[in-house]
Design a protein around this motif. Structure first.
Motif, PDB file in Angstrom:
ATOM      1  N   ARG A   1      31.702  29.139  52.524  1.00 52.12           N
ATOM      2  CA  ARG A   1      32.797  29.990  52.986  1.00 52.12           C
ATOM      3  C   ARG A   1      32.424  31.369  53.370  1.00 52.12           C
ATOM      4  O   ARG A   1      31.460  32.007  52.643  1.00 52.12           O
ATOM      5  N   MET A   2      33.049  32.023  54.047  1.00 49.40           N
ATOM      6  CA  MET A   2      32.820  33.396  54.610  1.00 49.40           C
ATOM      7  C   MET A   2      34.040  34.061  54.974  1.00 49.40           C
ATOM      8  O   MET A   2      35.100  33.359  55.402  1.00 49.40           O
ATOM      9  N   THR A   3      34.142  35.424  54.749  1.00 47.65           N
ATOM     10  CA  THR A   3      35.314  36.030  55.048  1.00 47.65           C
ATOM     11  C   THR A   3      35.182  36.833  56.665  1.00 47.65           C
ATOM     12  O   THR A   3      34.226  37.159  56.996  1.00 47.65           O
ATOM     13  N   LEU A   4      36.130  36.509  57.255  1.00 48.62           N
ATOM     14  CA  LEU A   4      36.010  37.057  58.904  1.00 48.62           C
ATOM     15  C   LEU A   4      37.344  38.104  58.741  1.00 48.62           C
ATOM     16  O   LEU A   4      38.496  37.736  58.276  1.00 48.62           O
ATOM     17  N   GLY A   5      37.017  39.100  59.180  1.00 48.20           N
ATOM     18  CA  GLY A   5      38.220  40.201  59.389  1.00 48.20           C
ATOM     19  C   GLY A   5      38.143  41.271  60.418  1.00 48.20           C
ATOM     20  O   GLY A   5      37.236  41.176  61.237  1.00 48.20           O
ATOM     21  N   VAL A   6      38.935  42.254  60.417  1.00 48.92           N
ATOM     22  CA  VAL A   6      39.023  43.201  61.421  1.00 48.92           C
ATOM     23  C   VAL A   6      37.791  44.245  61.251  1.00 48.92           C
ATOM     24  O   VAL A   6      37.732  44.782  60.008  1.00 48.92           O
ATOM     25  N   ASN A   7      37.146  44.752  62.073  1.00 48.05           N
ATOM     26  CA  ASN A   7      36.269  45.510  62.188  1.00 48.05           C
ATOM     27  C   ASN A   7      36.754  47.069  61.973  1.00 48.05           C
ATOM     28  O   ASN A   7      37.525  47.540  62.464  1.00 48.05           O
ATOM     29  N   LYS A   8      36.367  47.443  60.686  1.00 54.17           N
ATOM     30  CA  LYS A   8      36.645  48.879  60.260  1.00 54.17           C
ATOM     31  C   LYS A   8      35.693  49.924  60.164  1.00 54.17           C
ATOM     32  O   LYS A   8      35.827  50.839  59.662  1.00 54.17           O
TER      33      LYS A   8
ATOM     34  N   SER B   1      44.316  40.243  51.636  1.00 54.85           N
ATOM     35  CA  SER B   1      44.398  41.222  52.586  1.00 54.85           C
ATOM     36  C   SER B   1      44.964  40.560  53.720  1.00 54.85           C
ATOM     37  O   SER B   1      44.628  39.427  54.219  1.00 54.85           O
ATOM     38  N   ALA B   2      45.689  41.563  54.496  1.00 54.08           N
ATOM     39  CA  ALA B   2      46.328  40.764  55.806  1.00 54.08           C
ATOM     40  C   ALA B   2      45.484  40.790  56.851  1.00 54.08           C
ATOM     41  O   ALA B   2      45.708  40.169  57.804  1.00 54.08           O
ATOM     42  N   ASP B   3      44.347  41.537  56.919  1.00 52.76           N
ATOM     43  CA  ASP B   3      43.296  41.541  58.021  1.00 52.76           C
ATOM     44  C   ASP B   3      42.035  40.737  57.668  1.00 52.76           C
ATOM     45  O   ASP B   3      41.163  41.150  58.374  1.00 52.76           O
ATOM     46  N   ARG B   4      42.090  40.105  56.852  1.00 56.16           N
ATOM     47  CA  ARG B   4      40.910  39.587  56.628  1.00 56.16           C
ATOM     48  C   ARG B   4      41.158  38.009  56.136  1.00 56.16           C
ATOM     49  O   ARG B   4      42.085  37.567  55.643  1.00 56.16           O
ATOM     50  N   TYR B   5      40.400  37.003  56.629  1.00 56.36           N
ATOM     51  CA  TYR B   5      40.538  35.489  56.473  1.00 56.36           C
ATOM     52  C   TYR B   5      39.271  34.831  56.185  1.00 56.36           C
ATOM     53  O   TYR B   5      38.218  35.077  56.273  1.00 56.36           O
ATOM     54  N   MET B   6      39.704  33.707  55.249  1.00 55.92           N
ATOM     55  CA  MET B   6      38.607  32.876  54.659  1.00 55.92           C
ATOM     56  C   MET B   6      38.443  31.738  55.196  1.00 55.92           C
ATOM     57  O   MET B   6      39.271  30.932  55.706  1.00 55.92           O
ATOM     58  N   VAL B   7      37.180  31.432  55.852  1.00 53.74           N
ATOM     59  CA  VAL B   7      36.705  30.393  56.851  1.00 53.74           C
ATOM     60  C   VAL B   7      35.716  29.591  55.967  1.00 53.74           C
ATOM     61  O   VAL B   7      34.626  30.352  55.664  1.00 53.74           O
TER      62      VAL B   7
END
Length: 680
Positions: A383-390, A427-433
């Motif tokens: 698995r990896m985390t995908l989220g908003v670029n900050k 976190s509201a801006d990160r998802y576990m895929v």
């Protein structure tokens, strides 16, 4: 005298000419529809006298309602054993193309239609097509060979009655061959062994057939399954035969073997009320919307019929079938009805999902059949985390930047990608895929990047689970096979031992003179090891791995990469002067005029531990002469990492920034100071 007031031929308005042309086109289409037996997709064509084998083709309508004249086969194999090239040969010798010019326009590996498939040279998505041979309609499902896309194979096998097991004439059965064959045998399917690439100088067909037979026995095949037919072929040359040294000039031997060895669909009923069709794939059309692909197990269906979608124990989703299609060469054709044994595509039900069963809903489903068990696929292991670029450079290129856009795109992917899982995080801006492997996830990330997304990607991690019987934590292990020249075997064994691997077998492959090393390695240890293996073998290693099982957790720490990163000292623009001073510290990843920010990874340190370097340093301008003015230092070319290379490089405290044109790695600000300097 009466004047002729009619306009000259050149006096018509553009609007009038367009209207006339539209009328003529509409009349021509209506005439063609009334005289043509079926429609043809843009790439596909019905038989033509110009086609080399057109004499053996026939209109697809002959097999529509006759299950005896249908064969549903899946093409399965290990990666790079020639499945798609073999399917190419079947297509070209079935009168699909109008003439050689159209075949040339279609190019090689017609089924690998996606950009990434052609670039990577692998099949990623399973695809359907149908060809005719001697009045028999053969529905062919081309499947991926890479272990990370095993979910596609499991999904497609639900539509098959038999399989073509394609094996390389030199390499023989490989780890993924075992995985896909095991799935087919457990479903009770017969297999036809196709020994492909028989024209290779080092081909050893007898050895390959013996190894394949041993594999059938090891997997618990029945007597009927072990009595498989064998065809020798060269997909590249379009030749096949029943003996390795007696190939024909075409694929006739393979076509005949498919018809004779693969059983037609078993039909229990063709009544409308008995309809059962398991949805195995989803497609999208700009005009027809969401479309389902299914194989009719029992019963029949017609366009406009009241139907329902349901999973066992789930709610019933009702609707009306708008249009019904069957596969026709490389495209589809619209039909009024279809019965058991046929593979269909339908529109009109926007809430269709993979795993649903299509049932009749006439009379409100009073006489409807029970839904079929949903598709069962192996669970993800990475698995990896995908989220908003900050990052400080975020938002300059991408079209889709917000967490809502990323979330919608990820959950939309679940419609088609059955082996993928997406979860919300704290976190509201990160998802576990979660997926089957690193490649499975990077293909999705690359697709999103090309669509215009900006993402922040975390390092890959494995998925642990607790053993219900022992209560102990377990981690995934992979069966790894490495082929390399004999002089590099020591380095391969050393690397795999460092990753806590267990040696299973070692020997010399007589076919190509390569040494073969087989290991069981924790998936944790396989993350980031490919580049190290290629480096230690000077790029000659061939690495194959497939998920083996969950085993007890390795308590000792598994050694990762042994070098640190070079980090940007401050935000700014990279200068040649700054690079001259930094390149002595390691290999750089940036070039002059690149923009960087503090903490961004700009190179690979030559020692363990991270080091900050000032690549934005400018040369001080003075009026003093320098003794070394005439001495110039060359700048070493930067190393360029692909997306897969970047993900493989990431350490636990590093993140990857993805934009439509750039990939930047940096230290994770949320983990700043969590690691001591010099420790990796």
């Amino acid at each position: 005298e009466r004047l002729d007031c009619r306009p000259s031929p050149f006096a018509f308005s553009n609007r009038y000419i367009v209207t006339m042309l539209r009328s003529l086109v509409a009349a021509f289409v209506a005439l063609a529809a009334s005289t043509s037996a079926f429609t043809v997709s843009p790439l596909a064509s019905h038989h033509n006298g110009a086609a080399a084998h057109a004499g053996r083709t026939a209109p697809l309508s002959m097999a529509e309602n006759n299950a005896e004249n249908i064969r549903n086969i899946g093409v399965i194999a290990h990666v790079d054993h020639g499945k798609t090239t073999l399917v190419d040969a079947l297509i070209r010798q079935s009168g699909v193309f109008r003439d050689q010019g159209q075949a040339d326009d279609a190019g090689e590996r017609v089924m690998d239609s996606e950009d990434q498939e052609r670039e990577r040279g692998i099949t990623i998505l399973a695809k359907n097509l149908a060809v005719m041979r001697d009045g028999i309609k053969i529905n062919v499902m081309d499947t991926p060979g890479h272990a990370d896309f095993g979910g596609e194979v499991e999904r497609v096998l639900n539509m098959c009655d038999g399989v073509l097991l394609v094996v390389d004439s030199v390499e023989g059965p490989k780890p993924q061959t075992r995985f896909v064959l095991d799935k087919a045998l457990k479903k009770g399917m017969k297999a036809v062994l196709v020994v492909n690439k028989i024209d290779r100088p080092a081909a050893r067909p007898d050895f390959v057939v013996d190894k394949a037979f041993d594999l059938f026995v090891e997997l618990g095949a029945t007597d009927e399954q072990t009595d498989f037919s064998i065809v020798y072929a060269s997909g590249l040359k379009g030749q096949s035969g029943l003996e390795p040294d007696a190939l024909g000039d075409d694929m006739e031997a393979l076509f005949k073997t498919i018809v004779e060895s693969i059983d037609p669909p078993k039909i229990e009923s063709t009544e409308e009320d008995d309809l059962q069709a398991l949805i195995s794939n989803i497609d999208y059309d700009d005009f027809k919307g969401k479309m389902g692909i299914a194989r009719i197990s029992t019963g029949s269906i017609r366009a406009g019929q009241q139907v329902a979608l349901q999973q066992p124990g789930g709610e019933k989703k009702t609707g009306r079938l708008a249009k019904l299609f069957v596969f026709d060469n490389l495209g589809q054709k619209e039909v009024e009805s279809a019965s058991a044994g046929e593979i269909i595509m339908f529109s009109g039900l926007d809430n269709v999902e993979i795993g649903d069963t299509l049932l009749t809903n006439e009379q409100n489903g009073a006489n409807a059949n029970e839904p079929l068990p949903p598709i069962a696929v192996e669970q993800p292991t990475v698995r990896m985390t995908l989220g908003v670029n900050k990052s400080p450079l975020a938002g300059r290129e991408g079209k889709f930047l917000t967490s809502r856009m990323i979330r919608d795109r990820l959950f939309k992917e679940l419609d088609r990608n059955v082996a993928l899982q997406v979860e919300e995080t704290e976190s509201a801006d990160r998802y576990m895929v979660s997926g089957r492997g690193q490649l499975h996830l990077t293909v999705l990330i690359e697709t999103m990047r090309r669509e215009g997304f900006e993402l922040e990607v975390g390092p890959p991690t494995v998925i642990y689970k607790e053993n219900e019987e022992t209560g102990k934590m377990e981690e995934p292990w992979e069966s790894v096979e490495v082929r390399a020249p004999e002089e590099y075997v020591g380095g391969v064994v050393d690397l795999l031992n460092q990753r806590k691997g267990e040696l299973q077998d070692m020997g010399l492959d007589e076919g190509e003179g390569m040494s073969v090393v087989k290991y069981l390695v924790p998936t944790r240890g396989m993350l980031g090891i490919r580049s190290a293996l290629l480096t230690s073998t000077r790029g000659t290693a061939i690495i194959d791995s497939v998920f083996d099982s969950y085993r007890p957790l390795v308590k000792d720490e598994i050694q990762g990469r042994n070098k640190g990163s070079l980090l940007a000292f401050a935000e700014g623009t990279v200068t040649s002067f700054g690079l001259e001073g930094a390149q002595d510290r390691g290999q750089l990843m940036c070039k002059p005029s690149d923009e960087v920010y503090k903490g961004m990874i700009v190179g690979i340190h030559q020692r363990p531990g991270d080091l900050e370097v000032n690549v934005c340093k400018t040369k001080a301008l003075t009026n003093m002469r320098s003794a070394t003015k005439g001495i110039t230092t060359g700048i070493t070319a930067p190393i360029e990492l692909s997306l897969d290379g970047c993900v493989e490089y990431l350490a636990a405290d590093e993140i990857l920034e993805i934009t439509p044109t750039k990939m930047r790695m940096s230290k994770n600000p949320a983990m700043a100071g969590s690691k001591k300097k010099g420790k990796k």
